[in-house]
Motif scaffolding. Sequence first.
Motif, PDB file in Angstrom:
ATOM      1  N   VAL A 111       0.902  -1.227   0.033  1.00  0.00           N
ATOM      2  CA  VAL A 111      -0.100   0.108   0.063  1.00  0.00           C
ATOM      3  C   VAL A 111       0.842   1.063  -0.029  1.00  0.00           C
ATOM      4  N   ALA A 112       2.037   1.242   0.764  1.00  0.00           N
ATOM      5  CA  ALA A 112       2.888   2.392   0.746  1.00  0.00           C
ATOM      6  C   ALA A 112       3.538   2.637  -0.785  1.00  0.00           C
ATOM      7  N   VAL A 113       3.827   1.611  -1.542  1.00  0.00           N
ATOM      8  CA  VAL A 113       4.399   1.655  -2.701  1.00  0.00           C
ATOM      9  C   VAL A 113       3.393   2.483  -3.774  1.00  0.00           C
ATOM     10  N   ALA A 114       2.007   1.979  -3.377  1.00  0.00           N
ATOM     11  CA  ALA A 114       1.012   2.043  -4.383  1.00  0.00           C
ATOM     12  C   ALA A 114       0.094   3.393  -4.320  1.00  0.00           C
ATOM     13  N   ALA A 115       0.035   3.837  -3.000  1.00  0.00           N
ATOM     14  CA  ALA A 115      -0.801   4.936  -2.708  1.00  0.00           C
ATOM     15  C   ALA A 115      -0.337   6.070  -3.322  1.00  0.00           C
ATOM     16  N   PRO A 116       0.646   6.463  -3.758  1.00  0.00           N
ATOM     17  CA  PRO A 116       0.847   7.887  -4.306  1.00  0.00           C
ATOM     18  C   PRO A 116       0.294   7.539  -5.756  1.00  0.00           C
ATOM     19  N   HIS A 117      -0.051   6.634  -6.400  1.00  0.00           N
ATOM     20  CA  HIS A 117      -0.211   6.432  -7.797  1.00  0.00           C
ATOM     21  C   HIS A 117      -1.654   5.984  -7.955  1.00  0.00           C
ATOM     22  N   VAL A 118      -2.328   5.294  -7.257  1.00  0.00           N
ATOM     23  CA  VAL A 118      -3.557   4.530  -7.448  1.00  0.00           C
ATOM     24  C   VAL A 118      -4.797   5.387  -6.804  1.00  0.00           C
ATOM     25  N   ASP A 119      -5.989   4.986  -7.394  1.00  0.00           N
ATOM     26  CA  ASP A 119      -7.283   5.839  -7.069  1.00  0.00           C
ATOM     27  C   ASP A 119      -8.102   4.915  -6.034  1.00  0.00           C
ATOM     28  N   LEU A 120      -7.872   3.453  -6.303  1.00  0.00           N
ATOM     29  CA  LEU A 120      -8.706   2.660  -5.482  1.00  0.00           C
ATOM     30  C   LEU A 120      -7.722   1.568  -5.035  1.00  0.00           C
ATOM     31  N   ILE A 121      -7.881   1.156  -3.768  1.00  0.00           N
ATOM     32  CA  ILE A 121      -7.499  -0.151  -3.309  1.00  0.00           C
ATOM     33  C   ILE A 121      -8.696  -0.954  -3.001  1.00  0.00           C
ATOM     34  N   VAL A 122      -8.770  -2.257  -3.657  1.00  0.00           N
ATOM     35  CA  VAL A 122      -9.724  -3.040  -4.047  1.00  0.00           C
ATOM     36  C   VAL A 122      -9.664  -4.163  -3.146  1.00  0.00           C
TER      37      VAL A 122
END
Length: 248
Positions: free
Chosen positions: A211-222
């Motif tokens: 999540v830390a790696v993805a959070a700056p880039h993605v709109d939704l965590i599913v």
Amino acid sequence: MTRLPALSVQTYTVRDDLGPRTGETLGRLRALGFANVEPFNIVSDPEGLARDLEAVGLRARTAHANIVMLDREEVVAAARRLGVETVIVPWAEPDRFRSQESIRQLAGEINDAARFAAHHGVSVGYHNHEFEFETHVRGTPAWEILVDELDDDVVIELDTYWASVGGADVFELIPRRSTRVRYLHVSDEPPEEDDPPTLGVPIAGRMPEVVAVAAPHVDLIVVEIVVDGDVFPRLERNARFFQGMLTS
């Protein structure tokens, strides 16, 4: 303050509690703190699903619907009724990833559907399984070839579990493909005995890092959890787990 992605849940997780109980089940998801859901069947009864979503205050920003195989007009109409922003192709036959030519043909079909949907204000995305990463064409994972062949407007929903099983290092992949990956499938469930072997970098127990790696880039965590039996205890724990990361 850094923008954080929103949390959603794939309704396939609660597939055994839909049908006549759809409204009740959506209410239970809302009570767990989910504000978004990702339906996997939007064409059978879009009006009924829209009413159930509206009744409990849930949004469906994304949905799984194979616009390449289904009637694209029907898919887009359902998406618009539900307020879906992105219709995601959830599956393509593994044989379509065996050669550069077959991958290019698949990408062309997705691109064509995406251009049609864009005229109606709906975008199109693609969701992976393990075989797109496990299959290599001239030394390159088929998933990488597909992404390069897709139009820039076609977004990617990365299933982190299947990507790692297929051979990917999601910690390297997400930032490298950050302009394409907008949605992320996750689960903080321990491995089970019958799980396939992981060919890539294992992610079990490392969801905070993912999540830390993805959070700056993605709109939704599913969140998606596929188990037999009562899934709600696991869903409740996963909801708390990811909400804790996405509200801090």
